[in-house]
Motif scaffolding. Structure first.
Motif, PDB file in Angstrom:
ATOM      1  N   ALA A  37      51.277  38.414  37.344  1.00  0.00           N
ATOM      2  CA  ALA A  37      52.184  39.543  37.559  1.00  0.00           C
ATOM      3  C   ALA A  37      51.436  40.877  37.540  1.00  0.00           C
ATOM      4  O   ALA A  37      51.730  41.777  38.325  1.00  0.00           O
ATOM      5  N   ALA A  38      50.453  41.004  36.649  1.00  0.00           N
ATOM      6  CA  ALA A  38      49.725  42.270  36.532  1.00  0.00           C
ATOM      7  C   ALA A  38      49.000  42.608  37.826  1.00  0.00           C
ATOM      8  O   ALA A  38      48.931  43.780  38.217  1.00  0.00           O
ATOM      9  N   VAL A  39      48.458  41.613  38.486  1.00  0.00           N
ATOM     10  CA  VAL A  39      47.730  41.855  39.740  1.00  0.00           C
ATOM     11  C   VAL A  39      48.704  42.087  40.889  1.00  0.00           C
ATOM     12  O   VAL A  39      48.526  43.004  41.703  1.00  0.00           O
ATOM     13  N   LYS A  40      49.749  41.289  40.952  1.00  0.00           N
ATOM     14  CA  LYS A  40      50.688  41.399  42.072  1.00  0.00           C
ATOM     15  C   LYS A  40      51.485  42.700  42.038  1.00  0.00           C
ATOM     16  O   LYS A  40      51.958  43.158  43.070  1.00  0.00           O
ATOM     17  N   THR A  41      51.640  43.293  40.857  1.00  0.00           N
ATOM     18  CA  THR A  41      52.425  44.534  40.741  1.00  0.00           C
ATOM     19  C   THR A  41      51.544  45.719  40.364  1.00  0.00           C
ATOM     20  O   THR A  41      52.048  46.718  39.834  1.00  0.00           O
ATOM     21  N   ALA A  42      50.257  45.617  40.629  1.00  0.00           N
ATOM     22  CA  ALA A  42      49.328  46.690  40.251  1.00  0.00           C
ATOM     23  C   ALA A  42      49.731  48.014  40.893  1.00  0.00           C
ATOM     24  O   ALA A  42      50.109  48.067  42.070  1.00  0.00           O
ATOM     25  N   MET A  43      49.638  49.080  40.107  1.00  0.00           N
ATOM     26  CA  MET A  43      49.974  50.420  40.585  1.00  0.00           C
ATOM     27  C   MET A  43      48.781  51.038  41.307  1.00  0.00           C
ATOM     28  O   MET A  43      47.633  50.635  41.115  1.00  0.00           O
ATOM     29  N   ALA A  44      49.072  52.051  42.109  1.00  0.00           N
ATOM     30  CA  ALA A  44      48.020  52.726  42.874  1.00  0.00           C
ATOM     31  C   ALA A  44      46.960  53.315  41.954  1.00  0.00           C
ATOM     32  O   ALA A  44      45.768  53.294  42.272  1.00  0.00           O
TER      33      ALA A  44
ATOM     34  N   ALA B   6      35.847  40.160  35.159  1.00  0.00           N
ATOM     35  CA  ALA B   6      36.674  40.339  33.963  1.00  0.00           C
ATOM     36  C   ALA B   6      37.129  41.792  33.836  1.00  0.00           C
ATOM     37  O   ALA B   6      38.282  42.072  33.504  1.00  0.00           O
ATOM     38  N   GLY B   7      36.201  42.738  34.099  1.00  0.00           N
ATOM     39  CA  GLY B   7      36.555  44.155  34.025  1.00  0.00           C
ATOM     40  C   GLY B   7      37.597  44.547  35.057  1.00  0.00           C
ATOM     41  O   GLY B   7      38.476  45.380  34.792  1.00  0.00           O
ATOM     42  N   THR B   8      37.537  43.945  36.230  1.00  0.00           N
ATOM     43  CA  THR B   8      38.517  44.232  37.280  1.00  0.00           C
ATOM     44  C   THR B   8      39.902  43.747  36.869  1.00  0.00           C
ATOM     45  O   THR B   8      40.901  44.483  36.991  1.00  0.00           O
ATOM     46  N   LEU B   9      39.998  42.517  36.380  1.00  0.00           N
ATOM     47  CA  LEU B   9      41.290  41.986  35.948  1.00  0.00           C
ATOM     48  C   LEU B   9      41.848  42.778  34.771  1.00  0.00           C
ATOM     49  O   LEU B   9      43.059  43.015  34.689  1.00  0.00           O
ATOM     50  N   ARG B  10      40.980  43.203  33.876  1.00  0.00           N
ATOM     51  CA  ARG B  10      41.426  44.030  32.750  1.00  0.00           C
ATOM     52  C   ARG B  10      41.992  45.356  33.247  1.00  0.00           C
ATOM     53  O   ARG B  10      43.048  45.820  32.768  1.00  0.00           O
ATOM     54  N   THR B  11      41.320  45.975  34.188  1.00  0.00           N
ATOM     55  CA  THR B  11      41.767  47.267  34.703  1.00  0.00           C
ATOM     56  C   THR B  11      43.121  47.138  35.391  1.00  0.00           C
ATOM     57  O   THR B  11      43.948  48.068  35.349  1.00  0.00           O
ATOM     58  N   LEU B  12      43.380  45.986  36.012  1.00  0.00           N
ATOM     59  CA  LEU B  12      44.653  45.776  36.695  1.00  0.00           C
ATOM     60  C   LEU B  12      45.780  45.389  35.750  1.00  0.00           C
ATOM     61  O   LEU B  12      46.936  45.297  36.180  1.00  0.00           O
ATOM     62  N   GLY B  13      45.462  45.150  34.483  1.00  0.00           N
ATOM     63  CA  GLY B  13      46.533  44.933  33.516  1.00  0.00           C
ATOM     64  C   GLY B  13      46.457  43.679  32.680  1.00  0.00           C
ATOM     65  O   GLY B  13      47.249  43.521  31.732  1.00  0.00           O
TER      66      GLY B  13
END
Length: 348
Positions: free
Chosen positions: A210-217, A21-28
Protein backbone atom coordinates in the motif's frame (compact mmCIF):
# COMPACT_ATOMS: atom_id res chain seq x y z
CA UNK A 1 -6.34 -11.68 4.43
CA UNK A 2 -3.87 -9.89 6.69
CA UNK A 3 -2.58 -6.45 5.69
CA UNK A 4 0.79 -7.29 7.19
CA UNK A 5 3.67 -7.35 4.74
CA UNK A 6 7.39 -7.86 5.31
CA UNK A 7 9.79 -7.34 2.41
CA UNK A 8 13.21 -8.96 2.76
CA UNK A 9 15.92 -7.35 0.64
CA UNK A 10 18.46 -10.10 0.08
CA UNK A 11 21.47 -11.05 -1.98
CA UNK A 12 25.16 -10.36 -1.81
CA UNK A 13 26.45 -7.27 -0.04
CA UNK A 14 27.54 -4.37 -2.29
CA UNK A 15 24.77 -5.25 -4.77
CA UNK A 16 22.49 -2.29 -4.16
CA UNK A 17 20.57 -3.79 -1.25
CA UNK A 18 20.95 -0.61 0.80
CA UNK A 19 19.64 1.52 -2.07
CA UNK A 20 16.57 -0.69 -2.44
CA UNK A 21 15.87 -0.72 1.31
CA UNK A 22 16.32 3.06 1.50
CA UNK A 23 13.93 3.56 -1.42
CA UNK A 24 11.19 1.44 0.15
CA UNK A 25 11.69 3.22 3.47
CA UNK A 26 11.37 6.62 1.81
CA UNK A 27 8.11 5.53 0.17
CA UNK A 28 6.63 4.58 3.53
CA UNK A 29 7.67 1.06 4.52
CA UNK A 30 9.01 0.86 8.07
CA UNK A 31 12.62 -0.09 8.82
CA UNK A 32 12.71 -1.36 12.43
CA UNK A 33 14.69 0.95 14.64
CA UNK A 34 17.43 1.65 15.52
CA UNK A 35 19.30 1.34 12.23
CA UNK A 36 22.98 0.69 11.59
CA UNK A 37 24.68 4.10 11.33
CA UNK A 38 25.90 5.24 7.91
CA UNK A 39 29.65 5.37 7.29
CA UNK A 40 32.13 5.99 4.49
CA UNK A 41 31.35 2.64 2.84
CA UNK A 42 27.65 3.54 2.64
CA UNK A 43 27.24 7.32 3.12
CA UNK A 44 23.47 7.31 2.49
CA UNK A 45 22.80 4.64 5.08
CA UNK A 46 22.49 0.86 5.18
CA UNK A 47 18.76 0.54 5.88
CA UNK A 48 19.60 -2.29 8.28
CA UNK A 49 17.87 -2.82 11.66
CA UNK A 50 20.58 -3.11 14.32
CA UNK A 51 18.70 -5.92 16.12
CA UNK A 52 18.62 -8.01 12.93
CA UNK A 53 22.32 -7.49 12.23
CA UNK A 54 23.25 -8.46 15.80
CA UNK A 55 21.03 -11.55 15.64
CA UNK A 56 22.57 -12.72 12.38
CA UNK A 57 26.10 -12.09 13.63
CA UNK A 58 25.34 -14.20 16.72
CA UNK A 59 23.86 -17.06 14.68
CA UNK A 60 26.74 -17.03 12.18
CA UNK A 61 29.25 -17.23 15.02
CA UNK A 62 27.38 -20.18 16.53
CA UNK A 63 27.37 -21.86 13.12
CA UNK A 64 31.06 -21.15 12.45
CA UNK A 65 30.04 -19.49 9.17
CA UNK A 66 31.34 -16.25 7.67
CA UNK A 67 29.16 -13.51 6.17
CA UNK A 68 30.62 -14.34 2.74
CA UNK A 69 31.20 -18.07 3.06
CA UNK A 70 32.04 -20.05 -0.06
CA UNK A 71 31.34 -23.50 1.42
CA UNK A 72 28.20 -25.22 0.08
CA UNK A 73 27.75 -27.07 3.40
CA UNK A 74 27.59 -23.77 5.29
CA UNK A 75 23.88 -23.61 4.44
CA UNK A 76 23.28 -26.81 6.39
CA UNK A 77 25.17 -25.41 9.39
CA UNK A 78 23.17 -22.17 9.53
CA UNK A 79 19.91 -24.03 8.99
CA UNK A 80 20.67 -26.33 11.91
CA UNK A 81 21.63 -23.44 14.20
CA UNK A 82 18.55 -21.36 13.43
CA UNK A 83 16.05 -24.21 13.46
CA UNK A 84 15.59 -24.57 17.20
CA UNK A 85 12.30 -23.57 18.83
CA UNK A 86 13.79 -20.93 21.13
CA UNK A 87 15.39 -18.99 18.27
CA UNK A 88 12.24 -19.10 16.16
CA UNK A 89 10.10 -17.92 19.06
CA UNK A 90 12.57 -15.11 19.77
CA UNK A 91 12.49 -13.85 16.18
CA UNK A 92 8.70 -14.12 15.93
CA UNK A 93 8.29 -12.12 19.14
CA UNK A 94 10.56 -9.36 17.84
CA UNK A 95 8.75 -9.27 14.50
CA UNK A 96 5.38 -9.02 16.26
CA UNK A 97 6.66 -5.95 18.10
CA UNK A 98 7.57 -4.30 14.80
CA UNK A 99 4.10 -4.89 13.40
CA UNK A 100 2.72 -2.90 16.31
CA UNK A 101 4.49 0.09 14.71
CA UNK A 102 3.52 -0.48 11.06
CA UNK A 103 1.84 -3.09 8.87
CA UNK A 104 4.48 -2.96 6.13
CA UNK A 105 8.11 -3.62 7.02
CA UNK A 106 11.35 -3.81 5.07
CA UNK A 107 14.19 -5.89 6.51
CA UNK A 108 17.57 -5.82 4.87
CA UNK A 109 20.86 -7.42 5.82
CA UNK A 110 23.31 -9.27 3.53
CA UNK A 111 23.44 -11.98 6.21
CA UNK A 112 19.69 -12.60 5.91
CA UNK A 113 20.07 -15.09 3.05
CA UNK A 114 21.60 -17.56 5.52
CA UNK A 115 18.41 -17.55 7.60
CA UNK A 116 15.49 -17.22 5.18
CA UNK A 117 13.73 -20.26 6.63
CA UNK A 118 13.88 -18.71 10.09
CA UNK A 119 12.34 -15.45 8.89
CA UNK A 120 9.67 -17.17 6.82
CA UNK A 121 8.56 -19.13 9.88
CA UNK A 122 8.47 -15.92 11.93
CA UNK A 123 6.35 -14.16 9.30
CA UNK A 124 3.92 -17.09 9.28
CA UNK A 125 3.59 -16.90 13.07
CA UNK A 126 2.76 -13.20 12.77
CA UNK A 127 0.17 -13.80 10.03
CA UNK A 128 2.26 -11.71 7.63
CA UNK A 129 3.02 -12.16 3.94
CA UNK A 130 6.78 -12.38 3.26
CA UNK A 131 8.25 -11.12 -0.01
CA UNK A 132 11.82 -11.22 -1.29
CA UNK A 133 13.74 -8.77 -3.44
CA UNK A 134 17.08 -10.13 -4.63
CA UNK A 135 19.41 -7.42 -5.91
CA UNK A 136 21.57 -8.28 -8.92
CA UNK A 137 24.89 -6.64 -9.72
CA UNK A 138 27.69 -8.04 -11.93
CA UNK A 139 30.03 -10.18 -9.85
CA UNK A 140 33.13 -8.22 -10.89
CA UNK A 141 31.58 -5.03 -9.52
CA UNK A 142 30.54 -6.74 -6.29
CA UNK A 143 33.99 -8.21 -5.72
CA UNK A 144 35.70 -4.98 -6.74
CA UNK A 145 33.53 -2.98 -4.35
CA UNK A 146 34.31 -5.34 -1.47
CA UNK A 147 38.03 -5.17 -2.26
CA UNK A 148 37.83 -1.36 -2.28
CA UNK A 149 35.76 -0.78 0.84
CA UNK A 150 36.34 -3.86 2.99
CA UNK A 151 40.00 -4.51 2.22
CA UNK A 152 41.75 -7.45 0.66
CA UNK A 153 41.78 -10.97 2.06
CA UNK A 154 44.47 -13.62 2.32
CA UNK A 155 48.12 -13.45 1.42
CA UNK A 156 47.49 -11.64 -1.85
CA UNK A 157 44.82 -9.69 -3.69
CA UNK A 158 44.07 -12.59 -6.05
CA UNK A 159 43.30 -14.89 -3.11
CA UNK A 160 40.74 -12.40 -1.81
CA UNK A 161 39.14 -12.06 -5.24
CA UNK A 162 38.91 -15.85 -5.63
CA UNK A 163 37.29 -16.32 -2.23
CA UNK A 164 34.82 -13.49 -2.76
CA UNK A 165 33.89 -14.65 -6.26
CA UNK A 166 33.23 -18.17 -5.00
CA UNK A 167 31.21 -16.80 -2.08
CA UNK A 168 29.11 -14.70 -4.49
CA UNK A 169 28.27 -17.78 -6.57
CA UNK A 170 27.41 -19.75 -3.43
CA UNK A 171 25.29 -16.95 -1.93
CA UNK A 172 23.35 -16.03 -5.06
CA UNK A 173 22.51 -19.56 -6.20
CA UNK A 174 21.33 -20.55 -2.73
CA UNK A 175 19.27 -17.37 -2.35
CA UNK A 176 17.53 -18.19 -5.63
CA UNK A 177 16.77 -21.70 -4.42
CA UNK A 178 15.63 -20.61 -0.95
CA UNK A 179 13.15 -18.02 -2.29
CA UNK A 180 11.73 -20.27 -5.01
CA UNK A 181 7.98 -20.71 -4.76
CA UNK A 182 7.68 -17.54 -2.68
CA UNK A 183 6.56 -14.04 -3.61
CA UNK A 184 9.78 -12.70 -5.07
CA UNK A 185 11.47 -10.43 -7.58
CA UNK A 186 14.98 -9.98 -8.95
CA UNK A 187 16.05 -6.38 -9.56
CA UNK A 188 19.16 -5.30 -11.43
CA UNK A 189 21.11 -2.60 -9.60
CA UNK A 190 21.70 -0.82 -12.90
CA UNK A 191 17.95 -0.62 -13.57
CA UNK A 192 17.37 0.81 -10.10
CA UNK A 193 19.89 3.61 -10.73
CA UNK A 194 18.73 4.33 -14.29
CA UNK A 195 15.02 4.69 -13.50
CA UNK A 196 13.99 3.44 -10.09
CA UNK A 197 10.27 4.04 -10.69
CA UNK A 198 9.87 1.08 -13.04
CA UNK A 199 11.22 -1.76 -10.84
CA UNK A 200 9.98 -0.29 -7.56
CA UNK A 201 6.41 0.43 -8.63
CA UNK A 202 6.33 -3.03 -10.23
CA UNK A 203 7.25 -4.41 -6.79
CA UNK A 204 4.46 -2.38 -5.23
CA UNK A 205 1.90 -4.03 -7.49
CA UNK A 206 3.38 -7.53 -7.31
CA UNK A 207 3.72 -7.50 -3.52
CA UNK A 208 0.54 -5.44 -2.89
CA UNK A 209 2.42 -2.77 -0.92
CA UNK A 210 0.00 0.00 0.00
CA UNK A 211 2.81 2.43 0.84
CA UNK A 212 4.29 2.12 -2.65
CA UNK A 213 1.00 2.09 -4.55
CA UNK A 214 -0.24 5.24 -2.76
CA UNK A 215 3.08 7.10 -2.58
CA UNK A 216 2.73 10.88 -2.56
CA UNK A 217 4.54 13.20 -4.95
CA UNK A 218 6.69 14.50 -2.10
CA UNK A 219 7.87 10.94 -1.31
CA UNK A 220 8.65 10.25 -4.96
CA UNK A 221 10.66 13.46 -5.17
CA UNK A 222 12.57 12.42 -2.05
CA UNK A 223 13.52 9.10 -3.65
CA UNK A 224 14.77 10.96 -6.73
CA UNK A 225 17.08 12.88 -4.41
CA UNK A 226 18.08 9.71 -2.55
CA UNK A 227 19.05 7.66 -5.60
CA UNK A 228 22.18 9.03 -7.20
CA UNK A 229 23.72 7.27 -10.26
CA UNK A 230 27.14 8.14 -8.81
CA UNK A 231 26.40 5.56 -6.10
CA UNK A 232 27.79 3.06 -8.59
CA UNK A 233 31.30 4.07 -7.60
CA UNK A 234 33.10 0.84 -8.51
CA UNK A 235 33.01 -0.60 -12.03
CA UNK A 236 35.49 -3.40 -12.64
CA UNK A 237 35.92 -6.20 -15.15
CA UNK A 238 37.67 -9.57 -15.04
CA UNK A 239 40.79 -7.80 -16.29
CA UNK A 240 40.94 -6.07 -12.88
CA UNK A 241 40.34 -9.26 -10.86
CA UNK A 242 42.56 -12.34 -10.86
CA UNK A 243 40.28 -15.40 -10.85
CA UNK A 244 40.91 -18.88 -12.36
CA UNK A 245 39.17 -19.49 -15.68
CA UNK A 246 36.89 -22.27 -14.39
CA UNK A 247 35.55 -20.14 -11.55
CA UNK A 248 35.26 -17.14 -13.81
CA UNK A 249 33.18 -19.13 -16.31
CA UNK A 250 30.91 -20.46 -13.56
CA UNK A 251 30.42 -16.96 -12.13
CA UNK A 252 29.62 -15.56 -15.58
CA UNK A 253 27.05 -18.27 -16.23
CA UNK A 254 25.53 -17.72 -12.78
CA UNK A 255 25.09 -14.04 -13.62
CA UNK A 256 23.49 -14.96 -16.96
CA UNK A 257 21.05 -17.36 -15.29
CA UNK A 258 20.01 -14.87 -12.62
CA UNK A 259 19.72 -12.10 -15.19
CA UNK A 260 17.42 -14.40 -17.18
CA UNK A 261 15.28 -15.07 -14.10
CA UNK A 262 14.92 -11.32 -13.56
CA UNK A 263 13.17 -11.19 -16.93
CA UNK A 264 11.44 -14.58 -16.80
CA UNK A 265 11.14 -16.54 -13.55
CA UNK A 266 10.47 -19.75 -15.45
CA UNK A 267 10.99 -23.39 -14.52
CA UNK A 268 13.60 -23.64 -17.26
CA UNK A 269 15.70 -20.83 -15.78
CA UNK A 270 15.29 -22.26 -12.28
CA UNK A 271 16.58 -25.63 -13.51
CA UNK A 272 19.53 -23.79 -15.04
CA UNK A 273 20.36 -22.48 -11.54
CA UNK A 274 20.04 -26.01 -10.14
CA UNK A 275 22.61 -27.24 -12.65
CA UNK A 276 24.98 -24.41 -11.77
CA UNK A 277 24.59 -25.09 -8.05
CA UNK A 278 25.57 -28.73 -8.59
CA UNK A 279 28.51 -27.69 -10.77
CA UNK A 280 29.69 -25.27 -8.10
CA UNK A 281 29.47 -27.92 -5.36
CA UNK A 282 31.58 -30.28 -7.49
CA UNK A 283 34.15 -27.60 -8.23
CA UNK A 284 34.38 -26.65 -4.57
CA UNK A 285 34.81 -30.30 -3.54
CA UNK A 286 37.71 -30.63 -5.98
CA UNK A 287 39.33 -27.50 -4.55
CA UNK A 288 38.95 -28.90 -1.02
CA UNK A 289 40.58 -32.17 -2.10
CA UNK A 290 43.53 -30.30 -3.61
CA UNK A 291 43.97 -28.25 -0.44
CA UNK A 292 43.52 -31.16 2.00
CA UNK A 293 47.23 -31.40 2.86
CA UNK A 294 47.34 -27.70 3.64
CA UNK A 295 44.30 -27.99 5.90
CA UNK A 296 45.81 -30.96 7.77
CA UNK A 297 49.11 -29.09 8.23
CA UNK A 298 47.30 -26.03 9.58
CA UNK A 299 45.31 -28.15 12.02
CA UNK A 300 48.50 -29.79 13.31
CA UNK A 301 50.15 -26.40 13.71
CA UNK A 302 47.13 -25.06 15.58
CA UNK A 303 47.05 -28.13 17.86
CA UNK A 304 50.79 -27.81 18.60
CA UNK A 305 50.38 -24.12 19.38
CA UNK A 306 47.47 -24.90 21.71
CA UNK A 307 49.49 -27.57 23.56
CA UNK A 308 52.46 -25.24 23.92
CA UNK A 309 50.28 -22.44 25.22
CA UNK A 310 48.60 -24.80 27.71
CA UNK A 311 51.99 -26.00 28.95
CA UNK A 312 53.24 -22.45 29.42
CA UNK A 313 50.13 -21.44 31.33
CA UNK A 314 49.83 -24.60 33.47
CA UNK A 315 50.58 -23.99 37.19
CA UNK A 316 53.86 -25.51 38.35
CA UNK A 317 53.96 -28.07 41.16
CA UNK A 318 55.26 -27.13 44.60
CA UNK A 319 58.57 -28.92 43.94
CA UNK A 320 59.04 -27.10 40.65
CA UNK A 321 58.69 -23.76 42.42
CA UNK A 322 61.61 -24.59 44.81
CA UNK A 323 64.85 -23.02 43.54
CA UNK A 324 67.29 -25.53 42.02
CA UNK A 325 70.05 -24.60 44.47
CA UNK A 326 67.80 -25.48 47.41
CA UNK A 327 66.69 -28.77 45.85
CA UNK A 328 70.34 -29.74 45.29
CA UNK A 329 70.90 -29.60 49.06
CA UNK A 330 68.43 -32.48 49.60
CA UNK A 331 70.23 -35.87 49.74
CA UNK A 332 69.61 -38.05 46.65
CA UNK A 333 67.96 -40.82 48.71
CA UNK A 334 65.52 -38.32 50.21
CA UNK A 335 64.73 -36.91 46.80
CA UNK A 336 63.96 -40.42 45.50
CA UNK A 337 61.64 -41.13 48.43
CA UNK A 338 59.89 -37.79 47.86
CA UNK A 339 59.38 -38.50 44.16
CA UNK A 340 58.05 -41.96 44.96
CA UNK A 341 55.61 -40.53 47.48
CA UNK A 342 54.38 -38.00 44.90
CA UNK A 343 54.04 -40.65 42.22
CA UNK A 344 56.75 -39.04 40.09
CA UNK A 345 59.44 -41.71 40.44
CA UNK A 346 61.37 -42.16 37.24
CA UNK A 347 61.41 -45.63 35.70
CA UNK A 348 64.53 -47.65 36.30
Amino acid sequence: MSNRRVVFVVGSGRSGTSTMAGTLRTLGLHVPQPEVVADATNPKGFGEPRWVVDLHAELLARSNVQVSDARPRAWLDTGTTSGDHATRARVAAWLEEQFSVADELVIKDPRASWFLGLWRAAADRCDATPSYVTMLRPVTEVVGSKQTYYGRMGAGSDQGAITRTAAWVNMMLHTERATRGQQRAFVRYGDLLDDWTQPVFALGEAFDLAAVKTAMAVDIAEVHRFIDPSLRRVTMTWDDIGVPDRLRELADETWQALDAIAADDSTENQEWCDQLRSAYAEQYAEAEAFAHSTVVAQRRTAAADARREATEQAPRSGADRVPHAVRAMVPPAARRKLRKAMGRERPA
